[in-house]
Design a protein around this motif. Structure first.
Motif, PDB file in Angstrom:
ATOM      1  N   ASP A 168       0.824  -1.215   0.000  1.00  0.00           N
ATOM      2  CA  ASP A 168       0.000   0.000   0.000  1.00  0.00           C
ATOM      3  C   ASP A 168       0.857   1.263   0.000  1.00  0.00           C
ATOM      4  N   VAL A 169       1.914   1.283   0.817  1.00  0.00           N
ATOM      5  CA  VAL A 169       2.778   2.463   0.911  1.00  0.00           C
ATOM      6  C   VAL A 169       3.511   2.702  -0.404  1.00  0.00           C
ATOM      7  N   ILE A 170       4.048   1.647  -1.001  1.00  0.00           N
ATOM      8  CA  ILE A 170       4.764   1.794  -2.269  1.00  0.00           C
ATOM      9  C   ILE A 170       3.812   2.235  -3.379  1.00  0.00           C
ATOM     10  N   THR A 171       2.631   1.640  -3.440  1.00  0.00           N
ATOM     11  CA  THR A 171       1.649   2.010  -4.459  1.00  0.00           C
ATOM     12  C   THR A 171       1.250   3.473  -4.327  1.00  0.00           C
ATOM     13  N   THR A 172       0.956   3.918  -3.115  1.00  0.00           N
ATOM     14  CA  THR A 172       0.568   5.310  -2.876  1.00  0.00           C
ATOM     15  C   THR A 172       1.686   6.265  -3.283  1.00  0.00           C
ATOM     16  N   ALA A 173       2.921   5.937  -2.923  1.00  0.00           N
ATOM     17  CA  ALA A 173       4.053   6.796  -3.274  1.00  0.00           C
ATOM     18  C   ALA A 173       4.206   6.904  -4.790  1.00  0.00           C
ATOM     19  N   LEU A 174       4.095   5.791  -5.500  1.00  0.00           N
ATOM     20  CA  LEU A 174       4.244   5.820  -6.954  1.00  0.00           C
ATOM     21  C   LEU A 174       3.102   6.574  -7.622  1.00  0.00           C
ATOM     22  N   VAL A 175       1.888   6.411  -7.107  1.00  0.00           N
ATOM     23  CA  VAL A 175       0.737   7.145  -7.655  1.00  0.00           C
ATOM     24  C   VAL A 175       0.945   8.649  -7.477  1.00  0.00           C
ATOM     25  N   ASN A 176       1.583   9.048  -6.370  1.00  0.00           N
ATOM     26  CA  ASN A 176       1.835  10.459  -6.087  1.00  0.00           C
ATOM     27  C   ASN A 176       3.091  10.978  -6.770  1.00  0.00           C
ATOM     28  N   GLY A 177       3.729  10.166  -7.607  1.00  0.00           N
ATOM     29  CA  GLY A 177       4.899  10.611  -8.354  1.00  0.00           C
ATOM     30  C   GLY A 177       6.195  10.556  -7.573  1.00  0.00           C
ATOM     31  N   GLU A 178       6.207   9.906  -6.424  1.00  0.00           N
ATOM     32  CA  GLU A 178       7.416   9.819  -5.611  1.00  0.00           C
ATOM     33  C   GLU A 178       8.261   8.629  -6.051  1.00  0.00           C
ATOM     34  N   LYS A 179       9.556   8.743  -5.820  1.00  0.00           N
ATOM     35  CA  LYS A 179      10.490   7.646  -6.082  1.00  0.00           C
ATOM     36  C   LYS A 179      10.617   6.837  -4.792  1.00  0.00           C
ATOM     37  N   VAL A 180      10.619   5.514  -4.905  1.00  0.00           N
ATOM     38  CA  VAL A 180      10.757   4.634  -3.746  1.00  0.00           C
ATOM     39  C   VAL A 180      12.114   3.947  -3.841  1.00  0.00           C
ATOM     40  N   GLN A 181      12.951   4.144  -2.817  1.00  0.00           N
ATOM     41  CA  GLN A 181      14.271   3.533  -2.801  1.00  0.00           C
ATOM     42  C   GLN A 181      14.380   2.611  -1.596  1.00  0.00           C
ATOM     43  N   LEU A 182      14.708   1.363  -1.857  1.00  0.00           N
ATOM     44  CA  LEU A 182      14.980   0.392  -0.811  1.00  0.00           C
ATOM     45  C   LEU A 182      16.446   0.010  -0.979  1.00  0.00           C
TER      46      LEU A 182
ATOM     47  N   GLY B 168      19.973  -1.485  -1.204  1.00  0.00           N
ATOM     48  CA  GLY B 168      20.371  -2.876  -1.225  1.00  0.00           C
ATOM     49  C   GLY B 168      19.378  -3.771  -1.942  1.00  0.00           C
ATOM     50  N   LEU B 169      18.242  -3.213  -2.378  1.00  0.00           N
ATOM     51  CA  LEU B 169      17.228  -4.035  -3.042  1.00  0.00           C
ATOM     52  C   LEU B 169      16.830  -3.447  -4.396  1.00  0.00           C
ATOM     53  N   LEU B 170      16.116  -2.314  -4.390  1.00  0.00           N
ATOM     54  CA  LEU B 170      15.628  -1.762  -5.649  1.00  0.00           C
ATOM     55  C   LEU B 170      15.234  -0.305  -5.516  1.00  0.00           C
ATOM     56  N   THR B 171      15.013   0.303  -6.674  1.00  0.00           N
ATOM     57  CA  THR B 171      14.452   1.645  -6.778  1.00  0.00           C
ATOM     58  C   THR B 171      13.279   1.550  -7.745  1.00  0.00           C
ATOM     59  N   ALA B 172      12.150   2.145  -7.364  1.00  0.00           N
ATOM     60  CA  ALA B 172      10.965   2.154  -8.224  1.00  0.00           C
ATOM     61  C   ALA B 172      10.504   3.588  -8.399  1.00  0.00           C
ATOM     62  N   GLU B 173      10.095   3.924  -9.609  1.00  0.00           N
ATOM     63  CA  GLU B 173       9.576   5.262  -9.863  1.00  0.00           C
ATOM     64  C   GLU B 173       8.546   5.222 -10.981  1.00  0.00           C
ATOM     65  N   SER B 174       7.652   6.198 -10.950  1.00  0.00           N
ATOM     66  CA  SER B 174       6.631   6.347 -11.966  1.00  0.00           C
ATOM     67  C   SER B 174       7.204   7.218 -13.077  1.00  0.00           C
ATOM     68  N   VAL B 175       7.087   6.762 -14.330  1.00  0.00           N
ATOM     69  CA  VAL B 175       7.617   7.510 -15.469  1.00  0.00           C
ATOM     70  C   VAL B 175       6.535   7.697 -16.518  1.00  0.00           C
ATOM     71  N   GLU B 176       6.659   8.774 -17.279  1.00  0.00           N
ATOM     72  CA  GLU B 176       5.740   9.058 -18.385  1.00  0.00           C
ATOM     73  C   GLU B 176       6.308   8.454 -19.660  1.00  0.00           C
ATOM     74  N   ARG B 177       5.540   7.642 -20.342  1.00  0.00           N
ATOM     75  CA  ARG B 177       5.947   7.086 -21.634  1.00  0.00           C
ATOM     76  C   ARG B 177       5.237   7.901 -22.712  1.00  0.00           C
ATOM     77  N   PRO B 178       5.983   8.479 -23.643  1.00  0.00           N
ATOM     78  CA  PRO B 178       5.347   9.284 -24.692  1.00  0.00           C
ATOM     79  C   PRO B 178       4.587   8.418 -25.692  1.00  0.00           C
ATOM     80  N   ALA B 179       3.674   9.042 -26.416  1.00  0.00           N
ATOM     81  CA  ALA B 179       2.960   8.342 -27.490  1.00  0.00           C
ATOM     82  C   ALA B 179       3.977   7.960 -28.556  1.00  0.00           C
ATOM     83  N   ARG B 180       3.738   6.823 -29.216  1.00  0.00           N
ATOM     84  CA  ARG B 180       4.659   6.374 -30.257  1.00  0.00           C
ATOM     85  C   ARG B 180       3.922   5.525 -31.273  1.00  0.00           C
ATOM     86  N   ASN B 181       4.561   5.365 -32.412  1.00  0.00           N
ATOM     87  CA  ASN B 181       4.001   4.511 -33.447  1.00  0.00           C
ATOM     88  C   ASN B 181       4.461   3.084 -33.204  1.00  0.00           C
TER      89      ASN B 181
END
Length: 91
Positions: free
Chosen positions: A30-44, A46-59
């Motif tokens: 829940d905490v990680i999901t909320t942080a990503l929805v709010n545009g925050e980067k989550v760093q653990l 020794g384990l991982l980093t997760a972040e929300s990114v914008e993917r542009p439109a493409r063909n």
């Protein structure tokens, strides 16, 4: 490893009941999901980093028909493994 296997392993490793471990896993999710929805980067560290990114439109191309199509812009989650995790897995 399934979620139930993860919960059992956490309970054993942390000397918790499976109910407590399940609540901890749910809270972490829940905490990680909320942080990503709010545009925050989550760093653990020794384990991982997760972040929300914008993917542009493409063909793109429909693999079934070969027809050209536009893939709309969207948000995605980018997850990067830490160097510590990469090193542990590669050895």
């Amino acid at each position: 490893m399934t979620k139930s296997e993860l919960i059992k392993a956490i309970a054993k490793e942390a000397s918790l009941t499976e109910t407590q471990a399940n609540e901890a896993v749910k809270a972490l999710t829940d905490v990680i999901t909320t942080a990503l929805v709010n545009g925050e980067k989550v760093q653990l560290p020794g384990l991982l980093t997760a972040e929300s990114v914008e993917r542009p439109a493409r063909n793109g191309r429909n693999p079934r028909t070969g027809e050209s199509m536009t893939i709309p812009a969207h948000k995605a989650v980018k997850i990067s493994a830490s160097s510590t995790l990469k090193k542990a897995v590669s050895e």
